[in-house]
Design an enzyme around this catalytic site. Structure first.
Site, PDB file in Angstrom:
ATOM      1  N   SER A 128       0.866  -1.170   0.000  1.00 15.15           N
ATOM      2  CA  SER A 128       0.000   0.000   0.000  1.00 15.15           C
ATOM      3  C   SER A 128       0.905   1.223   0.000  1.00 15.15           C
ATOM      4  CB  SER A 128      -0.913  -0.057   1.220  1.00 15.15           C
ATOM      5  OG  SER A 128      -1.659   1.114   1.357  1.00 15.15           O
ATOM      6  N   TYR A 142      -4.389   8.245  -7.447  1.00 14.37           N
ATOM      7  CA  TYR A 142      -3.413   7.263  -6.952  1.00 14.37           C
ATOM      8  C   TYR A 142      -3.718   6.940  -5.485  1.00 14.37           C
ATOM      9  CZ  TYR A 142       0.971   5.388  -5.119  1.00 14.37           C
ATOM     10  OH  TYR A 142       1.900   4.608  -4.466  1.00 14.37           O
ATOM     11  N   LYS A 146      -4.795   3.302  -3.363  1.00 13.01           N
ATOM     12  CA  LYS A 146      -4.155   2.737  -2.165  1.00 13.01           C
ATOM     13  C   LYS A 146      -5.159   2.639  -1.002  1.00 13.01           C
ATOM     14  CE  LYS A 146      -0.123   1.903  -3.980  1.00 13.01           C
ATOM     15  NZ  LYS A 146       0.296   0.518  -4.244  1.00 13.01           N
TER      16      LYS A 146
HETATM   17  N1  LIG Z   1       8.400   4.845  -4.314  1.00 17.39           N
HETATM   18  C1  LIG Z   1       7.563   5.309  -3.403  1.00 17.39           C
HETATM   19  O1  LIG Z   1       7.756   6.428  -2.865  1.00 17.39           O
HETATM   20  C2  LIG Z   1       6.401   4.478  -2.960  1.00 17.39           C
HETATM   21  C3  LIG Z   1       5.756   4.842  -1.760  1.00 17.39           C
HETATM   22  C4  LIG Z   1       4.665   4.089  -1.321  1.00 17.39           C
HETATM   23  C5  LIG Z   1       4.241   2.997  -2.044  1.00 17.39           C
HETATM   24  N2  LIG Z   1       4.885   2.666  -3.221  1.00 17.39           N
HETATM   25  C6  LIG Z   1       4.360   1.489  -3.935  1.00 17.39           C
HETATM   26  O2  LIG Z   1       5.410   0.550  -4.073  1.00 17.39           O
HETATM   27  C7  LIG Z   1       5.151  -0.291  -5.203  1.00 17.39           C
HETATM   28  C8  LIG Z   1       6.426  -0.425  -6.004  1.00 17.39           C
HETATM   29  O3  LIG Z   1       6.791   0.852  -6.502  1.00 17.39           O
HETATM   30  P1  LIG Z   1       8.325   1.341  -6.579  1.00 17.39           P
HETATM   31  O4  LIG Z   1       8.468   2.486  -5.672  1.00 17.39           O
HETATM   32  O5  LIG Z   1       9.245   0.199  -6.433  1.00 17.39           O
HETATM   33  O6  LIG Z   1       8.329   1.949  -8.065  1.00 17.39           O
HETATM   34  P2  LIG Z   1       8.953   1.390  -9.430  1.00 17.39           P
HETATM   35  O7  LIG Z   1      10.430   1.267  -9.310  1.00 17.39           O
HETATM   36  O8  LIG Z   1       8.420   2.291 -10.473  1.00 17.39           O
HETATM   37  O9  LIG Z   1       8.319  -0.069  -9.571  1.00 17.39           O
HETATM   38  C9  LIG Z   1       6.994  -0.278  -9.991  1.00 17.39           C
HETATM   39  C10 LIG Z   1       6.912  -1.669 -10.569  1.00 17.39           C
HETATM   40  O10 LIG Z   1       5.542  -1.954 -10.922  1.00 17.39           O
HETATM   41  C11 LIG Z   1       5.551  -2.467 -12.231  1.00 17.39           C
HETATM   42  N3  LIG Z   1       4.280  -2.328 -12.927  1.00 17.39           N
HETATM   43  C12 LIG Z   1       3.599  -1.200 -13.253  1.00 17.39           C
HETATM   44  N4  LIG Z   1       2.480  -1.521 -13.921  1.00 17.39           N
HETATM   45  C13 LIG Z   1       2.448  -2.880 -14.023  1.00 17.39           C
HETATM   46  C14 LIG Z   1       1.569  -3.810 -14.606  1.00 17.39           C
HETATM   47  N5  LIG Z   1       0.464  -3.441 -15.261  1.00 17.39           N
HETATM   48  N6  LIG Z   1       1.853  -5.142 -14.501  1.00 17.39           N
HETATM   49  C15 LIG Z   1       2.978  -5.551 -13.860  1.00 17.39           C
HETATM   50  N7  LIG Z   1       3.868  -4.716 -13.317  1.00 17.39           N
HETATM   51  C16 LIG Z   1       3.605  -3.385 -13.396  1.00 17.39           C
HETATM   52  C17 LIG Z   1       6.686  -1.750 -12.937  1.00 17.39           C
HETATM   53  O11 LIG Z   1       7.031  -2.451 -14.104  1.00 17.39           O
HETATM   54  P3  LIG Z   1       7.766  -1.782 -15.376  1.00 17.39           P
HETATM   55  O12 LIG Z   1       9.240  -1.831 -15.071  1.00 17.39           O
HETATM   56  O13 LIG Z   1       7.367  -2.657 -16.500  1.00 17.39           O
HETATM   57  O14 LIG Z   1       7.233  -0.379 -15.502  1.00 17.39           O
HETATM   58  C18 LIG Z   1       7.743  -1.814 -11.838  1.00 17.39           C
HETATM   59  O15 LIG Z   1       8.342  -3.082 -11.815  1.00 17.39           O
HETATM   60  C19 LIG Z   1       3.979   0.354  -5.960  1.00 17.39           C
HETATM   61  O16 LIG Z   1       2.794  -0.346  -5.653  1.00 17.39           O
HETATM   62  C20 LIG Z   1       3.919   1.755  -5.368  1.00 17.39           C
HETATM   63  O17 LIG Z   1       2.604   2.275  -5.420  1.00 17.39           O
HETATM   64  C21 LIG Z   1       5.945   3.373  -3.685  1.00 17.39           C
END
Ligand SMILES: NC(=O)c1ccc[n+]([C@@H]2O[C@H](COP(=O)([O-])OP(=O)(O)OC[C@H]3O[C@@H](n4cnc5c(N)ncnc54)[C@H](OP(=O)(O)O)[C@@H]3O)[C@@H](O)[C@H]2O)c1
Length: 265
Positions: A128, A142, A146
């Protein structure tokens, strides 16, 4: 040896989890839209999965089970973000973010759950965010995805009580990954009224230096996967814990004013 199935394993938190769990001797299914293996060891199985495509979900789960047997832990991590006012997103964009962040998570969970129920064991971890509890303006859709993940996970927690299947929510704050550079979609409809604030928000995000390393969030996810407790929520790191605590203890009128003051700066 235990098996974890990770979505969105190509970068950021998902990739850090592949590194961590594989280094601890787990079998890891690293599922991603465009499969690539950066040199992971043999206990990592890379496969293709776009969570918005039903057929890819069933194929990926079948291949994972053929490779490693039972899936012990499902980590629903794949997701992307929005920057823009509520009225700046087209209907197609609204559907797309819910299809990925919410319906993809539910469909994959539903694919894995029947076998977990049959074995009466398993862990489902949903990534989340602090924005699943705290709404950040100009990312409202977004945040809504969540909030939905929070509520679906809490419902699952109740529905599966009395079994040995544990449901977990990990709530990261601002984390270093591709999220703010690559995984952030702007609204299709450009509305001058909001543009200045959107630009400021983007600049603030891209120049922010206090982000938590994805490896720290992976540690929180490892605790959620292994602590054997019924606990539902895990902040992604200490800063997230503090923000979530503030949201809990402050009355709405004060909390909204704090967020609004930051937003209008
Ligand atoms: N970074 C933050 O500050 C933060 C904070 C709170 C929560 N989150 C959550 O953490 C999770 C991971 O994000 P992250 O920060 O690691 O960002 P990230 O590096 O951009 O990773 C996102 C991942 O999700 C994949 N993805 C997107 N759409 C998809 C789909 N339709 N099917 C399969 N994979 C898909 C992307 O694949 P591609 O490489 O193909 O694009 C990438 O592997 C997300 O749910 C995000 O909402 C992030």
């Amino acid at each position: 040896m235990k098996t974890i199935f990770i979505t969105g394993a190509s970068s950021g938190i998902g990739k850090a989890c592949v590194d961590l769990f594989s280094s601890k001797g787990w079998n890891v299914v690293a599922a991603m839209r465009n499969p690539k293996n950066p040199g992971w060891p043999d206990n990592v199985f890379v496969l293709k999965l776009d969570v918005t495509i039903r057929k890819e979900i069933s194929d990926a789960v079948r291949k994972a089970e053929e490779k490693f047997g039972n899936i012990d832990v499902l980590l629903n991590n794949a997701g992307f973000g929005h920057v823009g006012a509520i009225e700046s997103f087209s209907e197609k964009q609204m559907h797309e973010i819910f299809r990925t962040n919410v319906f993809g998570l539910v469909n994959l969970t539903n694919e894995v759950l029947p076998k977990m129920r049959k074995r009466n064991r398993g862990v489902i971890i949903n990534v989340s965010s602090v924005v699943g509890k705290i709404t950040s303006p100009l990312s409202g859709l977004y945040c809504a995805t969540k909030y939905a993940v929070e509520s679906i996970s809490e419902s699952l927690w109740h529905e599966l009580s009395g079994t040995n299947i544990r449901v977990k929510l990990v709530e990261p704050g601002f984390t270093k990954s591709n999220f703010h550079s690559k995984s952030m979609v702007r609204g299709d409809v450009k509305i001058p009224f909001y543009e200045g604030r959107i630009e400021k928000k983007m600049q603030r995000m891209l120049s922010f230096t206090g982000a938590t390393p994805a490896e720290d969030v992976a540690e929180a996810i490892f605790s959620a996967a292994t602590d054997a407790s019924k606990r539902l929520r895990y902040p992604g790191d200490k800063k997230a814990k503090f923000q979530l605590w503030m949201r809990k203890v402050l009355p709405d009128c004060i909390f909204l004013r704090i967020i609004n003051r930051r937003f209008r700066r």
